[in-house]
Design a protein around this motif. Structure first.
Motif, PDB file in Angstrom:
ATOM      1  N   ALA A 196       7.428 -24.089  37.888  1.00  0.00           N
ATOM      2  CA  ALA A 196       6.361 -24.340  36.913  1.00  0.00           C
ATOM      3  C   ALA A 196       6.114 -23.083  36.094  1.00  0.00           C
ATOM      4  CB  ALA A 196       5.076 -24.744  37.627  1.00  0.00           C
ATOM      5  N   PHE A 197       5.853 -23.265  34.812  1.00  0.00           N
ATOM      6  CA  PHE A 197       5.534 -22.155  33.926  1.00  0.00           C
ATOM      7  C   PHE A 197       4.092 -22.262  33.434  1.00  0.00           C
ATOM      8  CE2 PHE A 197      10.087 -22.441  34.003  1.00  0.00           C
ATOM      9  CZ  PHE A 197      10.506 -21.122  34.018  1.00  0.00           C
ATOM     10  N   SER A 198       3.591 -21.157  32.895  1.00  0.00           N
ATOM     11  CA  SER A 198       2.210 -21.091  32.411  1.00  0.00           C
ATOM     12  C   SER A 198       1.977 -22.090  31.278  1.00  0.00           C
ATOM     13  CB  SER A 198       1.896 -19.673  31.938  1.00  0.00           C
ATOM     14  OG  SER A 198       2.895 -19.204  31.046  1.00  0.00           O
ATOM     15  N   PRO A 199       0.715 -22.449  31.023  1.00  0.00           N
ATOM     16  CA  PRO A 199       0.426 -23.397  29.942  1.00  0.00           C
ATOM     17  C   PRO A 199       0.962 -22.962  28.584  1.00  0.00           C
ATOM     18  CG  PRO A 199      -1.506 -23.114  31.313  1.00  0.00           C
ATOM     19  CD  PRO A 199      -0.509 -22.093  31.777  1.00  0.00           C
ATOM     20  N   VAL A 200       0.921 -21.653  28.301  1.00  0.00           N
ATOM     21  CA  VAL A 200       1.400 -21.182  26.998  1.00  0.00           C
ATOM     22  C   VAL A 200       2.471 -20.108  27.174  1.00  0.00           C
ATOM     23  CG1 VAL A 200      -0.822 -21.678  25.890  1.00  0.00           C
ATOM     24  CG2 VAL A 200      -0.342 -19.360  26.709  1.00  0.00           C
ATOM     25  N   ALA A 201       3.345 -20.052  26.180  1.00  0.00           N
ATOM     26  CA  ALA A 201       4.282 -18.941  26.022  1.00  0.00           C
ATOM     27  C   ALA A 201       3.752 -18.093  24.877  1.00  0.00           C
ATOM     28  CB  ALA A 201       5.679 -19.462  25.692  1.00  0.00           C
ATOM     29  N   VAL A 202       3.868 -16.774  24.970  1.00  0.00           N
ATOM     30  CA  VAL A 202       3.290 -15.897  23.962  1.00  0.00           C
ATOM     31  C   VAL A 202       4.362 -14.994  23.361  1.00  0.00           C
ATOM     32  CG1 VAL A 202       1.143 -15.906  25.292  1.00  0.00           C
ATOM     33  CG2 VAL A 202       2.657 -13.921  25.441  1.00  0.00           C
TER      34      VAL A 202
END
Length: 328
Positions: A196-202
Motif C-alpha cells: 500500500a502507498f500513501s494517499p498522495v504522491a508529491v
C-alpha cells in the motif's frame, strides 16, 4: 504539487490534484486521465498540473471538492515495475545478528533489491488481507520514488533528475514464509503481501529543504494499534540513497516511466527512535533477551504510517490499515 488517484471503478483510477494541506482536490482529467499517463508525458503534463495545483492552493480552482483519502487508491493503483531496495543496512545487520549470521561484505558494495508484484497495490486506507496469522504478518514502512523513463547504465548523478514523485509505503511482509522461500535461492514471491502507498504522491519541491535530491531528512512515524512503534530518521544511516538505487536498477536494463522504487525499511543504528517494522524490534529483543517478545500482527490490529513536516503537517497523508482475515 500533490497528486492522487480516486477510485472510479477502473484499474488505474482518476488523477486528481490535491492541495498542500490535504483538504481540497480537483480533477485533472483534461490534463491526464491517470497518474501513469501523466508520468509518461511528464514534460508536457507537469507544468499544466503545477498550474492547476497553484490555482487550487490559492483557492481559485474551479470544481474543487473536499479531499477524502478513503476514496483514494494508491497514487499508482498498479505499476509496470515495482522494485524494492534495502538502503538501510542497520536493518539487515540487526535481523541477521538475531539469527547468528554475519552481514556479507558484498552487501556494502551493491544494494539488495527485489522485483515485487505490481499488478495491483492496496489503497492507503484499505485493509491488509491475509489468510492466516501463522504467516507472521508484519509491516515495512518505507519511502518510495516514481521515475520517468531512465536509460540503461544511468549514473547516480544522472539519476537525480529522473526522480519525479515521492510516496510512503507499507510493504506487507509474511515473516514465517520468507526464510524457506529465500532458501530456495530464487527470491521473494509468497513471502510478500500486497503493498500500500500513501494517499498522495508529491513532487520533490513539496519537501523543501528536507529533500537534498537523494534522501528525505525527516522522521517516518509508525503506529501499531495507536501505540508508537517508532519514528526513525529517513536521512540517517542511509547506505544506498535513491540515485544509487536507480543506478543499480539500470545496470542491465532501462526503467519505464512509472517505475516505483522503494527504500527498504527505514532503520537507524540508534534504536531509541524505535522501528519501522515489527521484525526489527523482535530481532533486538532476541539479541538482548534471547527470544522475541513482541508478536506479529493479529487480525483486528491496525498499522498507521505517516510523515510530518517541521511544522507538524502531514505531507503524504496517512497509510492507515486494519489487518483482516481473507474470506473467499
Amino acid at each position: 504539487m500533490k497528486l492522487a488517484s480516486l477510485k472510479n471503478g477502473t484499474r488505474d483510477g482518476a488523477l486528481i490534484v490535491v492541495s498542500r494541506d490535504l483538504s481540497r482536490a480537483v480533477a485533472a482529467a483534461d490534463i491526464a486521465p491517470t497518474l501513469q499517463s501523466a508520468i509518461e508525458n511528464w514534460e508536457t503534463a507537469e507544468p499544466r498540473l503545477k498550474a492547476l495545483s497553484d490555482a487550487l492552493n490559492a483557492g481559485n480552482a474551479a470544481g474543487a471538492f473536499a479531499f477524502d483519502a478513503a476514496q483514494c487508491a494508491s497514487p499508482l493503483p498498479r505499476a509496470y515495475q515495482w522494485l524494492d531496495g534495502s538502503a538501510y543496512l542497520s536493518h539487515v545487520e540487526l535481523v541477521r545478528k538475531a539469527r547468528g549470521a554475519d552481514m556479507p561484505k558484498s552487501f556494502l558494495e551493491d544494494p539488495l533489491m527485489y522485483q515485487g508484484s505490481s499488478d495491483y497495490f492496496t489503497g492507503p486506507l484499505d485493509p491488509v488481507i491475509v489468510a492466516s496469522e501463522d504467516w507472521g504478518v508484519d509491516l515495512e514502512a518505507e519511502i518510495a520514488i516514481i521515475t520517468d523513463d531512465v536509460p540503461m547504465l544511468t549514473t547516480p548523478e544522472e539519476a537525480r533528475k529522473h526522480i519525479k514523485l515521492l510516496m510512503l509505503l507499507n510493504d506487507t511482509s509474511l515473516r514465517h514464509i520468507i526464510p524457506p522461500e529465500l532458501n530456495k535461492g530464487f527470491g521473494f514471491l509468497n513471502g510478500k503481501g500486497v503493498t500500500a502507498f500513501s494517499p498522495v504522491a508529491v513532487t520533490p519541491d513539496e519537501l523543501g529543504d528536507a529533500w537534498d535530491g537523494a534522501k528525505v531528512a525527516l522522521p517516518l512515524t509508525v503506529h501499531v494499534n495507536d501505540e508508537k512503534l517508532g519514528e526513525p530518521l529517513a536521512n540517517v544511516d542511509v547506505y544506498f540513497d535513491f540515485p544509487r538505487l536507480i543506478s543499480h536498477a539500470t545496470a542491465t536494463r532501462t526503467l519505464g516511466a512509472g517505475t516505483v522504487i522503494g527504500s527498504g525499511t527505514i532503520s537507524n543504528h540508534d534504536r531509541s527512535r524505535g522501528f519501522c517494522c515489527i521484525s526489527e524490534k523482535r530481532a533486538l529483543e532476541t539479541v538482548e533477551h534471547g527470544k522475541p517478545l513482541t508478536p506479529f500482527f493479529h487480525f483486528g490490529d491496525r498499522v498507521r504510517v505517516e510523515m510530518f513536516d517541521k511544522e507538524g503537517a502531514s505531507i503524504f497523508g496517512a497509510i492507515d490499515q486494519p489487518i483482516q482475515k481473507y474470506a473467499r
